[in-house]
Design an enzyme around this catalytic site. Structure first.
Site, PDB file in Angstrom:
ATOM      1  N   HIS A 152       0.818  -1.456   0.085  1.00  0.00           N
ATOM      2  CA  HIS A 152      -0.167   0.016  -0.001  1.00  0.00           C
ATOM      3  C   HIS A 152       0.675   1.306  -0.130  1.00  0.00           C
ATOM      4  O   HIS A 152       0.120   2.585  -0.435  1.00  0.00           O
ATOM      5  CB  HIS A 152      -1.161  -0.160   1.488  1.00  0.00           C
ATOM      6  CG  HIS A 152      -2.054   0.999   0.450  1.00  0.00           C
ATOM      7  ND1 HIS A 152      -2.819   0.349  -0.311  1.00  0.00           N
ATOM      8  CD2 HIS A 152      -2.981   1.883   1.461  1.00  0.00           C
ATOM      9  CE1 HIS A 152      -3.951   1.583   0.025  1.00  0.00           C
ATOM     10  NE2 HIS A 152      -4.057   1.840   0.723  1.00  0.00           N
ATOM     11  N   ARG A 155       0.668   2.893  -3.577  1.00  0.00           N
ATOM     12  CA  ARG A 155       0.050   3.867  -3.473  1.00  0.00           C
ATOM     13  C   ARG A 155      -0.162   4.803  -2.290  1.00  0.00           C
ATOM     14  O   ARG A 155      -0.281   6.159  -3.435  1.00  0.00           O
ATOM     15  CB  ARG A 155      -1.194   3.131  -3.315  1.00  0.00           C
ATOM     16  CG  ARG A 155      -2.535   3.497  -3.390  1.00  0.00           C
ATOM     17  CD  ARG A 155      -3.506   3.046  -2.398  1.00  0.00           C
ATOM     18  NE  ARG A 155      -5.145   3.068  -2.881  1.00  0.00           N
ATOM     19  CZ  ARG A 155      -5.896   2.865  -3.940  1.00  0.00           C
ATOM     20  NH1 ARG A 155      -5.140   3.130  -5.003  1.00  0.00           N
ATOM     21  NH2 ARG A 155      -6.578   4.109  -3.550  1.00  0.00           N
TER      22      ARG A 155
END
Length: 193
Positions: A152, A155
Site C-alpha cells: 500500500h 499507492r
C-alpha cells in the site's frame, strides 16, 4: 448524553517513499530469474499505477491495452468502481515482456501476476514480494529500514508524487478510485506536514 464530547481519533500521518526509495525497491529483484522479473514488474505496476493490492493481483491480460500509443489498464476497484489508468512506457515494456515470457496473449482473461503454483498471485504473495524487495533494497537505501513497507505504500507514494507535481485532488481521487475527496485530502495534509 448531549453534553458528552465526541471522542477525537488520532489520525496517522500518511507514510510515503521518496522517488529514490521507490526506485531502489523496484531494482531489488534479480532480473536474471523468472521470479525476479515477475517481482520487478509487479513492484513497477504498484508504483506506476497506485493500484490497491487486490486490484493489482486481479488484473488479467485482457485488462491491458499495451498496443496503443497511450497504454492503459482497467482496474476493478472497491465498490464496483472500475477505472482506466494510463501506463507509462517502462511499465508497458515490462508487462509486454512478462506476458511473452509466460505465453499469454493480450486478449486472454488470464492473470498476469502468478505465484509459485501457477495460480493468481494472492495478497499474501504480494506482501511477500514487497518485503523481500525491501530486505534487499535496505542495503542501498538504509532509510527503508525505518519505514513501514507494504504494497500500500506504493499507492501513498504515487499520490504524493502526483500532488507534489501539481495534480489537483479531484484528479488524484479519480486515479486512486477514492469514493470521497476527503480520503484524498489526507495527502495534502501529509504534504503540508
Amino acid at each position: 448524553m448531549l453534553t458528552i464530547p465526541i471522542k477525537r481519533a488520532h489520525i496517522e500521518v500518511t507514510h510515503h517513499l521518496t522517488k529514490a526509495e521507490v526506485d531502489a525497491l523496484i531494482a531489488a529483484p534479480n532480473p536474471r530469474t523468472s521470479r525476479g522479473r515477475r517481482d520487478r514488474t509487479f513492484l513497477l505496476f504498484l508504483a506506476r499505477t497506485g493500484a490497491r493490492v487486490s486490484e493489482a493481483t486481479g488484473v488479467n491480460a485482457n485488462d491491458l491495452q499495451l498496443e496503443r500509443s497511450h497504454p492503459q489498464v482497467l482496474l476493478r476497484g472497491k465498490g464496483r468502481r472500475d477505472r482506466v489508468i494510463p501506463i507509462p512506457q517502462d511499465l508497458a515494456r515490462a508487462l509486454t515482456a512478462l506476458l511473452a515470457e509466460h505465453g499469454i496473449a493480450n486478449h486472454e482473461p488470464r492473470p498476469i501476476f502468478i505465484g509459485a503454483r501457477q495460480e493468481r498471485l494472492t495478497r499474501f504473495g504480494a506482501t511477500h514480494i514487497v518485503r523481500r524487495a525491501a530486505a534487499q533494497a535496505v542495503t542501498i537505501k538504509p532509510a527503508l529500514a525505518h519505514k513501514p513497507i507494504s504494497p500500500h505504500i506504493f499507492r501513498h507514494s504515487l499520490a504524493m508524487k502526483l500532488l507534489q507535481s501539481g495534480v489537483d485532488l479531484l484528479t488524484i481521487q479519480a486515479w486512486l478510485g477514492h469514493a470521497q475527496v476527503a480520503t484524498t485530502h489526507r495527502y495534502a495534509a501529509a504534504d503540508v506536514e
